[in-house]
Design a protein around this motif. Structure first.
Motif, PDB file in Angstrom:
ATOM      1  N   ASP A 130       0.853  -1.177   0.000  1.00 43.00           N
ATOM      2  CA  ASP A 130       0.000   0.000   0.000  1.00 43.00           C
ATOM      3  C   ASP A 130       0.891   1.230   0.000  1.00 43.00           C
ATOM      4  O   ASP A 130       2.121   1.117   0.017  1.00 43.00           O
ATOM      5  CB  ASP A 130      -0.920   0.011   1.233  1.00 43.00           C
ATOM      6  N   ALA A 131       0.281   2.393  -0.034  1.00 39.70           N
ATOM      7  CA  ALA A 131       1.059   3.629  -0.046  1.00 39.70           C
ATOM      8  C   ALA A 131       0.431   4.642   0.890  1.00 39.70           C
ATOM      9  O   ALA A 131      -0.791   4.668   1.066  1.00 39.70           O
ATOM     10  CB  ALA A 131       1.128   4.212  -1.461  1.00 39.70           C
ATOM     11  N   TRP A 132       1.288   5.437   1.511  1.00 42.15           N
ATOM     12  CA  TRP A 132       0.771   6.554   2.285  1.00 42.15           C
ATOM     13  C   TRP A 132       1.333   7.853   1.713  1.00 42.15           C
ATOM     14  O   TRP A 132       2.427   7.885   1.171  1.00 42.15           O
ATOM     15  CB  TRP A 132       1.038   6.401   3.784  1.00 42.15           C
ATOM     16  N   VAL A 133       0.522   8.893   1.795  1.00 44.88           N
ATOM     17  CA  VAL A 133       0.794  10.139   1.091  1.00 44.88           C
ATOM     18  C   VAL A 133       0.839  11.290   2.096  1.00 44.88           C
ATOM     19  O   VAL A 133      -0.010  11.388   2.982  1.00 44.88           O
ATOM     20  CB  VAL A 133      -0.295  10.415   0.033  1.00 44.88           C
ATOM     21  N   ALA A 134       1.810  12.165   1.940  1.00 43.43           N
ATOM     22  CA  ALA A 134       1.973  13.286   2.865  1.00 43.43           C
ATOM     23  C   ALA A 134       0.778  14.234   2.798  1.00 43.43           C
ATOM     24  O   ALA A 134       0.132  14.393   1.759  1.00 43.43           O
ATOM     25  CB  ALA A 134       3.254  14.055   2.540  1.00 43.43           C
ATOM     26  N   ALA A 135       0.496  14.846   3.924  1.00 48.74           N
ATOM     27  CA  ALA A 135      -0.566  15.853   4.007  1.00 48.74           C
ATOM     28  C   ALA A 135      -0.315  16.704   5.242  1.00 48.74           C
ATOM     29  O   ALA A 135       0.485  16.344   6.116  1.00 48.74           O
ATOM     30  CB  ALA A 135      -1.951  15.206   4.079  1.00 48.74           C
ATOM     31  N   VAL A 136      -0.995  17.832   5.315  1.00 48.03           N
ATOM     32  CA  VAL A 136      -0.879  18.738   6.450  1.00 48.03           C
ATOM     33  C   VAL A 136      -2.224  18.788   7.160  1.00 48.03           C
ATOM     34  O   VAL A 136      -3.258  19.041   6.528  1.00 48.03           O
ATOM     35  CB  VAL A 136      -0.459  20.150   6.006  1.00 48.03           C
ATOM     36  N   CYS A 137      -2.203  18.528   8.465  1.00 51.57           N
ATOM     37  CA  CYS A 137      -3.422  18.555   9.283  1.00 51.57           C
ATOM     38  C   CYS A 137      -3.477  19.891  10.019  1.00 51.57           C
ATOM     39  O   CYS A 137      -2.553  20.227  10.768  1.00 51.57           O
ATOM     40  CB  CYS A 137      -3.401  17.425  10.309  1.00 51.57           C
ATOM     41  N   VAL A 138      -4.554  20.638   9.831  1.00 54.45           N
ATOM     42  CA  VAL A 138      -4.702  21.941  10.483  1.00 54.45           C
ATOM     43  C   VAL A 138      -5.937  21.913  11.380  1.00 54.45           C
ATOM     44  O   VAL A 138      -7.052  21.661  10.895  1.00 54.45           O
ATOM     45  CB  VAL A 138      -4.823  23.075   9.454  1.00 54.45           C
ATOM     46  N   ASN A 139      -5.735  22.166  12.672  1.00 58.28           N
ATOM     47  CA  ASN A 139      -6.853  22.263  13.596  1.00 58.28           C
ATOM     48  C   ASN A 139      -7.488  23.647  13.423  1.00 58.28           C
ATOM     49  O   ASN A 139      -6.866  24.668  13.746  1.00 58.28           O
ATOM     50  CB  ASN A 139      -6.382  22.056  15.038  1.00 58.28           C
ATOM     51  N   THR A 140      -8.698  23.678  12.901  1.00 62.51           N
ATOM     52  CA  THR A 140      -9.327  24.957  12.551  1.00 62.51           C
ATOM     53  C   THR A 140      -9.621  25.814  13.784  1.00 62.51           C
ATOM     54  O   THR A 140      -9.542  27.046  13.718  1.00 62.51           O
ATOM     55  CB  THR A 140     -10.619  24.718  11.759  1.00 62.51           C
ATOM     56  N   ASN A 146      -5.344  31.295  17.319  1.00 61.67           N
ATOM     57  CA  ASN A 146      -3.998  31.864  17.236  1.00 61.67           C
ATOM     58  C   ASN A 146      -3.815  32.774  16.022  1.00 61.67           C
ATOM     59  O   ASN A 146      -2.677  33.139  15.692  1.00 61.67           O
ATOM     60  CB  ASN A 146      -2.965  30.731  17.198  1.00 61.67           C
ATOM     61  N   ASN A 147      -4.931  33.114  15.358  1.00 56.03           N
ATOM     62  CA  ASN A 147      -4.892  34.001  14.188  1.00 56.03           C
ATOM     63  C   ASN A 147      -3.951  33.482  13.103  1.00 56.03           C
ATOM     64  O   ASN A 147      -3.175  34.249  12.509  1.00 56.03           O
ATOM     65  CB  ASN A 147      -4.488  35.424  14.609  1.00 56.03           C
ATOM     66  N   LEU A 148      -4.038  32.177  12.856  1.00 52.76           N
ATOM     67  CA  LEU A 148      -3.186  31.567  11.834  1.00 52.76           C
ATOM     68  C   LEU A 148      -3.978  31.424  10.536  1.00 52.76           C
ATOM     69  O   LEU A 148      -5.052  30.805  10.529  1.00 52.76           O
ATOM     70  CB  LEU A 148      -2.714  30.178  12.281  1.00 52.76           C
ATOM     71  N   PRO A 149      -3.479  31.972   9.441  1.00 53.02           N
ATOM     72  CA  PRO A 149      -4.165  31.777   8.160  1.00 53.02           C
ATOM     73  C   PRO A 149      -4.051  30.319   7.719  1.00 53.02           C
ATOM     74  O   PRO A 149      -3.110  29.615   8.109  1.00 53.02           O
ATOM     75  CB  PRO A 149      -3.414  32.710   7.206  1.00 53.02           C
ATOM     76  N   MET A 150      -5.002  29.846   6.926  1.00 50.94           N
ATOM     77  CA  MET A 150      -4.955  28.478   6.423  1.00 50.94           C
ATOM     78  C   MET A 150      -3.839  28.361   5.374  1.00 50.94           C
ATOM     79  O   MET A 150      -3.869  29.038   4.344  1.00 50.94           O
ATOM     80  CB  MET A 150      -6.295  28.098   5.793  1.00 50.94           C
ATOM     81  N   PRO A 151      -2.829  27.518   5.620  1.00 53.46           N
ATOM     82  CA  PRO A 151      -1.757  27.366   4.625  1.00 53.46           C
ATOM     83  C   PRO A 151      -2.270  26.607   3.405  1.00 53.46           C
ATOM     84  O   PRO A 151      -3.199  25.793   3.513  1.00 53.46           O
ATOM     85  CB  PRO A 151      -0.700  26.553   5.368  1.00 53.46           C
ATOM     86  N   THR A 152      -1.665  26.868   2.272  1.00 54.54           N
ATOM     87  CA  THR A 152      -2.028  26.137   1.057  1.00 54.54           C
ATOM     88  C   THR A 152      -0.810  25.481   0.405  1.00 54.54           C
ATOM     89  O   THR A 152      -0.966  24.705  -0.529  1.00 54.54           O
ATOM     90  CB  THR A 152      -2.686  27.074   0.023  1.00 54.54           C
ATOM     91  N   SER A 153       0.376  25.812   0.890  1.00 48.77           N
ATOM     92  CA  SER A 153       1.599  25.310   0.257  1.00 48.77           C
ATOM     93  C   SER A 153       2.637  24.978   1.318  1.00 48.77           C
ATOM     94  O   SER A 153       2.535  25.391   2.480  1.00 48.77           O
ATOM     95  CB  SER A 153       2.165  26.366  -0.703  1.00 48.77           C
ATOM     96  N   PRO A 160       6.632  33.467   9.335  1.00 52.12           N
ATOM     97  CA  PRO A 160       6.829  33.676  10.782  1.00 52.12           C
ATOM     98  C   PRO A 160       5.573  33.501  11.621  1.00 52.12           C
ATOM     99  O   PRO A 160       5.665  33.159  12.804  1.00 52.12           O
ATOM    100  CB  PRO A 160       7.349  35.119  10.851  1.00 52.12           C
ATOM    101  N   VAL A 161       4.405  33.703  11.033  1.00 51.61           N
ATOM    102  CA  VAL A 161       3.163  33.600  11.791  1.00 51.61           C
ATOM    103  C   VAL A 161       2.961  32.208  12.393  1.00 51.61           C
ATOM    104  O   VAL A 161       2.273  32.047  13.410  1.00 51.61           O
ATOM    105  CB  VAL A 161       1.958  33.988  10.908  1.00 51.61           C
ATOM    106  N   TYR A 162       3.596  31.178  11.802  1.00 51.12           N
ATOM    107  CA  TYR A 162       3.400  29.808  12.257  1.00 51.12           C
ATOM    108  C   TYR A 162       4.454  29.355  13.282  1.00 51.12           C
ATOM    109  O   TYR A 162       4.458  28.192  13.677  1.00 51.12           O
ATOM    110  CB  TYR A 162       3.431  28.843  11.061  1.00 51.12           C
ATOM    111  N   ALA A 224      -1.400  23.313  16.479  1.00 45.20           N
ATOM    112  CA  ALA A 224      -2.310  23.801  15.439  1.00 45.20           C
ATOM    113  C   ALA A 224      -2.125  23.067  14.121  1.00 45.20           C
ATOM    114  O   ALA A 224      -3.099  22.791  13.410  1.00 45.20           O
ATOM    115  CB  ALA A 224      -2.106  25.307  15.233  1.00 45.20           C
ATOM    116  N   ILE A 225      -0.872  22.728  13.793  1.00 40.87           N
ATOM    117  CA  ILE A 225      -0.565  22.159  12.483  1.00 40.87           C
ATOM    118  C   ILE A 225       0.333  20.941  12.649  1.00 40.87           C
ATOM    119  O   ILE A 225       1.367  21.002  13.331  1.00 40.87           O
ATOM    120  CB  ILE A 225       0.132  23.200  11.577  1.00 40.87           C
TER     121      ILE A 225
END
Length: 345
Positions: A130-140, A146-153, A160-162, A224-225
């Motif tokens: 099987d395969a596993w694929v990287a991803a980013v988990c963000v707790n909304t 913490n006034n963190l914008p949703m990352p896309t990249s 610095p905000v993160y 958060a991330i």
């Protein structure tokens, strides 16, 4: 291969779980010592499924993280203690193939697997699962608090905000961590890849010793991330965690789990039976409970919240390059970033 009672005590650093399903009264029972980095919660289920076909073969699991299992196998090269490896990163198996540590064997039915999951050499020694694929988990909730914008990249995560809000797996301990590092070096080039990790390091709160832990931490609101893998993210979200699953726009790395027979086993026939099962459709159906991508085409069923079209974002990973450069990559990473790693338990 000499086997001693100490083999049954290998759980000093790894959990040893005796497989269920042994048929009472079978006088000719065999045992296989199987090394794995598969999630502990899946092992009993895997063994039980195998024992439905071969009740006379007992699996004794030795489980730990990818890095620990890889190091153990390499350290035992001249006195192997395992019979089979069932569920370890393909890049780790390629490294061991170079060391001539596996028996040549093409499991029955292996031709049914996607070609990317087969050892297509003249003397095949491994088969993919099987395969596993990287991803980013963000707790909304945490991101909003913490006034963190949703990352896309990936690049966004260096802003610095993160700072202090990101967890990531240590690549020396975790296969997920290593696929992240290897993918960045391949995606951005080695010079820019290390420069990227220098910037990312400034924002890391801690490096974990488990690939799933950063996403579990994000799901629990402990961070958060979390840089983790997509299936864990989907599973946590399905359980009600307030997660957004981000697939970075630059593309994502991936890794396969694979299996092989350890050279020198004195249970070769039983090991071959296990390898035949490992590539079978029933086994693939079990893998699909923990992985959205499995080696046999047509088996995977849709997974709730798993990112659609994620295969379009999977970069062309050079697993041979990853294997050949593993030691140098880990040495450099440790020298630069290990100061933020969590203590090993």
């Amino acid at each position: 291969m000499t086997k001693s009672y100490n083999r049954k005590l290998l759980g000093g650093v790894a959990a040893t779980i005796a497989a269920l399903g042994f048929m009472a009264g079978s006088a000719a029972a065999e045992e296989l010592t199987v090394y794995t980095a598969v999630e502990a919660e899946d092992l009993k289920r895997y063994a039980a499924a195998f024992n439905e076909v071969h009740p006379d073969i007992t699996i004794n699991w030795v489980r730990d993280s990818t890095g620990v299992v890889t190091a153990k196998l390499l350290a035992e090269k001249d006195n192997p203690q395992a019979d089979v490896v069932w569920g370890l990163a393909g890049s780790s198996l390629l490294l061991m193939k170079k060391e001539n540590m596996f028996e040549t064997y093409a499991p029955v039915g292996v031709e049914k697997l996607d070609s990317r999951f087969r050892d297509n050499s003249d003397n095949p020694v491994w088969a993919g699962m099987d395969a596993w694929v990287a991803a980013v988990c963000v707790n909304t909730i945490e991101a909003e608090a913490n006034n963190l914008p949703m990352p896309t990249s990936w690049a966004d995560l260096t802003k610095p905000v993160y700072k202090g809000h990101i967890a990531m797996p240590n690549p020396g301990s975790s296969g997920t961590g290593f696929l992240d590092v290897a993918s960045w070096l391949q995606m951005f080039g080695e010079e820019d890849g290390w420069a990227y990790m220098d910037d990312l390091h400034e924002n890391i709160g801690a490096y974990t010793h488990s690939g799933s832990k950063p996403c579990k931490q994000a799901a629990a609101g402990e961070v958060a991330i979390g840089i983790s893998f997509a299936f864990r993210a989907a599973k946590s979200k399905a359980q009600g965690a307030p997660l957004e699953i981000v697939i970075p726009t630059e593309g994502v790395g991936w890794e396969m789990e694979a299996a092989a027979i350890v050279k020198g086993t004195d249970s070769l026939d039983a090991a071959k039976k296990l390898m035949d099962f490992i590539v079978s459709k029933p086994a693939m159906e079990h893998y699909n409970q923990g992985y959205a991508v499995v080696a046999m085409p047509g088996v995977s069923k849709p997974i709730e919240f798993y990112p659609e079209n994620i295969t379009d974002s999977m970069i062309a990973m050079d697993f041979e390059w990853s294997a050949n450069n593993r030691d140098a990559i880990l040495a450099e990473w440790t020298n630069r970033y290990d100061s933020k790693s969590e203590p090993k338990e």
